[in-house]
Design an enzyme around this catalytic site. Structure first.
Site, PDB file in Angstrom:
ATOM      1  CE  LYS A  62      -1.803   1.758   4.028  1.00  0.00           C
ATOM      2  NZ  LYS A  62      -1.615   3.198   4.135  1.00  0.00           N
ATOM      3  CG  ASN A  63       2.436   2.777   3.576  1.00  0.00           C
ATOM      4  OD1 ASN A  63       1.258   3.091   3.369  1.00  0.00           O
ATOM      5  ND2 ASN A  63       2.936   2.656   4.792  1.00  0.00           N
ATOM      6  CB  CYS A  77      -4.642   5.926  10.674  1.00  0.00           C
ATOM      7  SG  CYS A  77      -5.004   4.341   9.971  1.00  0.00           S
ATOM      8  NE  ARG A 137      -0.444  10.013  10.549  1.00  0.00           N
ATOM      9  CZ  ARG A 137      -0.536   8.890   9.851  1.00  0.00           C
ATOM     10  NH1 ARG A 137      -1.675   8.257   9.772  1.00  0.00           N
ATOM     11  NH2 ARG A 137       0.510   8.395   9.232  1.00  0.00           N
ATOM     12  CG  ASP A 154       2.858   1.290   9.708  1.00  0.00           C
ATOM     13  OD1 ASP A 154       2.384   2.092  10.532  1.00  0.00           O
ATOM     14  OD2 ASP A 154       3.039   1.587   8.510  1.00  0.00           O
ATOM     15  NE  ARG A 186      -7.591   4.080   5.456  1.00  0.00           N
ATOM     16  CZ  ARG A 186      -6.659   4.487   6.310  1.00  0.00           C
ATOM     17  NH1 ARG A 186      -6.894   4.473   7.591  1.00  0.00           N
ATOM     18  NH2 ARG A 186      -5.496   4.919   5.892  1.00  0.00           N
TER      19      ARG A 186
HETATM   20  C1  UD1 Z   1       4.161   6.849   6.765  1.00  0.00           C
HETATM   21  C2  UD1 Z   1       3.357   5.607   6.474  1.00  0.00           C
HETATM   22  C3  UD1 Z   1       2.788   5.022   7.763  1.00  0.00           C
HETATM   23  C4  UD1 Z   1       3.896   4.832   8.795  1.00  0.00           C
HETATM   24  C5  UD1 Z   1       4.734   6.095   8.968  1.00  0.00           C
HETATM   25  C6  UD1 Z   1       5.942   5.899   9.844  1.00  0.00           C
HETATM   26  C7  UD1 Z   1       2.435   6.070   4.280  1.00  0.00           C
HETATM   27  C8  UD1 Z   1       1.230   6.362   3.474  1.00  0.00           C
HETATM   28  N1  UD1 Z   1       2.257   5.966   5.601  1.00  0.00           N
HETATM   29  O1  UD1 Z   1       3.272   7.805   7.319  1.00  0.00           O
HETATM   30  O2  UD1 Z   1       2.179   3.780   7.444  1.00  0.00           O
HETATM   31  O3  UD1 Z   1       3.304   4.519  10.038  1.00  0.00           O
HETATM   32  O4  UD1 Z   1       5.206   6.550   7.686  1.00  0.00           O
HETATM   33  O5  UD1 Z   1       6.736   4.873   9.345  1.00  0.00           O
HETATM   34  O6  UD1 Z   1       3.512   5.898   3.751  1.00  0.00           O
HETATM   35  N2  UD1 Z   1       5.516  14.797  11.330  1.00  0.00           N
HETATM   36  C9  UD1 Z   1       5.564  16.130  11.693  1.00  0.00           C
HETATM   37  N3  UD1 Z   1       5.271  17.077  10.750  1.00  0.00           N
HETATM   38  C10 UD1 Z   1       4.942  16.746   9.480  1.00  0.00           C
HETATM   39  C11 UD1 Z   1       4.914  15.373   9.113  1.00  0.00           C
HETATM   40  C12 UD1 Z   1       5.211  14.426  10.071  1.00  0.00           C
HETATM   41  O7  UD1 Z   1       5.835  16.465  12.841  1.00  0.00           O
HETATM   42  O8  UD1 Z   1       4.695  17.649   8.675  1.00  0.00           O
HETATM   43  C13 UD1 Z   1       5.810  13.750  12.359  1.00  0.00           C
HETATM   44  C14 UD1 Z   1       4.624  12.843  12.636  1.00  0.00           C
HETATM   45  O9  UD1 Z   1       3.728  13.410  13.553  1.00  0.00           O
HETATM   46  C15 UD1 Z   1       5.315  11.614  13.183  1.00  0.00           C
HETATM   47  C16 UD1 Z   1       6.638  11.592  12.417  1.00  0.00           C
HETATM   48  O10 UD1 Z   1       6.784  12.879  11.841  1.00  0.00           O
HETATM   49  O11 UD1 Z   1       5.569  11.757  14.545  1.00  0.00           O
HETATM   50  C17 UD1 Z   1       6.740  10.565  11.349  1.00  0.00           C
HETATM   51  O12 UD1 Z   1       5.607  10.613  10.514  1.00  0.00           O
HETATM   52  P1  UD1 Z   1       5.706  10.370   8.950  1.00  0.00           P
HETATM   53  O13 UD1 Z   1       6.947   9.621   8.614  1.00  0.00           O
HETATM   54  O14 UD1 Z   1       5.427  11.658   8.261  1.00  0.00           O
HETATM   55  O15 UD1 Z   1       4.478   9.396   8.732  1.00  0.00           O
HETATM   56  P2  UD1 Z   1       3.677   9.349   7.404  1.00  0.00           P
HETATM   57  O16 UD1 Z   1       4.592   9.668   6.272  1.00  0.00           O
HETATM   58  O17 UD1 Z   1       2.408  10.091   7.558  1.00  0.00           O
END
Ligand code: UD1
Length: 435
Positions: free
Chosen positions: A27-28, A122, A127, A314, A407
């Site tokens: 998915k990712n 989720c 986020r 995850d 999902r």
């Molecule tokens: C992706 C994966 C998700 C996985 C996560 C961590 C997808 C679609 N989803 O989510 O399955 O659980 O990586 O491996 O690929 N953060 C900020 N500011 C931002 C963005 C992120 O502070 O603008 C923080 C988040 O709150 C979190 C951390 O960064 O604490 C990591 O999140 P991130 O790697 O961005 O997760 P996703 O990319 O959303």
């Protein structure tokens, strides 16, 4: 939309699952490959795309942006730009899908403008999208907030290459800037980039289509901007390491002999290492993992979630289910997301001995026999962990809110049934009809 639930008859700790279970496309990875199609001047063919709700939402977003999205068979997508591409992500769809944020980079890079709502997805703590907004500003864009939507625009119609340091190595952040950099003017350097295999996979796809990217899979990625891309041959999405890992954990708990095929064990090094050191018998081949039953006297361990190649957040929930069956005290530290341990209350109701220290840390004491219960799947990863817990438990369980599991995992119950799990999906309509 029908409301489904799973009815699961637990094995009461019996190790009886056997056979072969297949892993689908990730998915990712698939979501980002689809987003990347925005950077192409002509048709993109993507294979091994899982048939799940998040993918359908992404297809819908692309369609509304002005791309022709054709699905051939179950898992092949053909995506092609029309003459009129617009800059607005469908608000209704984007709000349902956190990963919709990755479309903003390519749209902004192609059109010089993008409008989108705060993305949904989720419910696992806050986020934020501050890293995205900061990075776009660094690339010369202006960010405005209009009636709850973000409007990001460039003056010249093009983003400028920039040096972007990610305060946290965000996965979607890294992917978004990598894609944005492909059409930006000049060079973009992403520092403290995430190193997940899905990022390397996306970079390989882009490079094979003409992009100039180096360093993907390391903390520093360099992208030399250029023109629209053109695909040379169909691209196949990599296997889902989270799905494979969840099946491996299930196998460690209740399989007699289970072969997990169509996966890449190299992407699961930390999980395989952790399970082996706990006492699980695992053999790996290039594209498969075999897990066989051993005496249920697994050693406890400490798990700390971390960016790749660390322990994936995850897989934290299914791993916690495993730890409820290990002998002794384990410690789980969720470092990535706040609120991603709330599901453990349900495991406690099932009989697990889990003490929450704070929103990021728990202590698990095992082994505890689990008992079937009525459960509500809170998010896709914890949802699958509940399915695993229900299979391990004695007695019957009901897992509600299966939509959350759907999902991310394609008809998982059909694959589980093949290896001996007693699991049935009941739709709300069937229930009304008295089935
Ligand atoms: C992706 C994966 C998700 C996985 C996560 C961590 C997808 C679609 N989803 O989510 O399955 O659980 O990586 O491996 O690929 N953060 C900020 N500011 C931002 C963005 C992120 O502070 O603008 C923080 C988040 O709150 C979190 C951390 O960064 O604490 C990591 O999140 P991130 O790697 O961005 O997760 P996703 O990319 O959303």
């Amino acid at each position: 939309m029908t409301k489904s639930k799973f009815l699961i008859k637990g094995l009461g700790g019996k190790k009886s699952l056997r056979g072969v279970i297949g892993v689908n496309g990730a998915k990712n990875a698939a979501l980002k490959l689809m987003a990347a199609s925005i950077l192409f001047k002509d048709e993109v063919v993507l294979k091994n795309i899982p048939d799940i709700e998040d993918i359908r939402h992404t297809a819908d977003l692309l369609d509304k942006l002005g791309f022709t999205v054709k699905r051939e068979g179950k898992r092949t997508y053909k995506i092609k730009p029309t003459k009129h591409i617009n800059y607005e992500l469908s608000s209704e769809t984007a709000k349902r899908l956190r990963a919709s944020i990755v479309l903003t980079g390519p749209v902004l890079a192609r059109l010089g403008k993008v409008k989108f709502p705060h993305p949904g997805g989720c419910v696992i703590g806050k986020r934020p999208i501050d890293l995205f907004l900061d990075g776009f500003k660094k690339m010369g864009a202006r960010v405005a907030d209009k009636n709850g939507s973000y409007v990001i625009s460039t003056q010249s119609g093009k983003l400028n290459g920039a040096e972007i340091f990610l305060r946290v190595p965000s996965v979607t952040g890294t992917e978004t800037f990598m894609m944005a950099g492909v059409l930006a003017k000049g060079t973009t350097i992403i520092k403290n980039a995430a190193m997940e295999p899905e990022i390397t996979h996306l970079a390989e796809f882009l490079v094979s289509s003409g992009a100039k990217i180096s360093g993907a899979g390391t903390p520093t990625i360099t992208i030399k901007g250029g023109g629209l891309l053109s695909q040379k041959k169909p691209h196949t999405a990599m296997p889902d390491r989270i799905e494979a890992g969840s099946f491996l954990i299930l196998g460690a708990l209740v399989a007699k002999d289970l072969l997990i095929k169509d996966c890449n064990p190299n992407h699961l090094e930390i999980l395989i290492d952790a399970l082996r050191s706990s006492g699980v018998k695992i053999d790996t081949e290039k594209n498969s993992i075999r897990v066989r039953s051993s005496k249920n006297d697994y050693k406890p361990m400490d798990i700390k979630t971390h960016e790749y190649p660390g322990f994936p957040t995850d897989l934290q929930a299914p791993m916690t289910v495993f730890l409820t069956q290990a002998t002794g005290e384990s410690f789980v530290f969720e470092t990535i997301f706040e609120g991603r341990l709330n599901y453990t209350e349900s495991l406690v109701r099932m009989g697990a001995e889990i003490k929450m220290m704070d929103p990021h840390r728990i202590i698990v004491k095992g082994p505890s026999p689990l008992h079937g219960k009525v459960l509500e799947s809170p998010d896709l990863r914890a949802g699958l962990a509940f399915v695993v817990a229900a299979i391990v438990a004695s007695g019957d369980s009901i897992v509600h809110n299966v939509r959350n599991i759907d999902r991310g995992y394609e008809r998982v119950e059909e694959r589980l049934r093949e290896i001996g799990v007693d699991i049935a999906r009941v739709e709300a309509e069937e229930e009304r009809a008295g089935l």
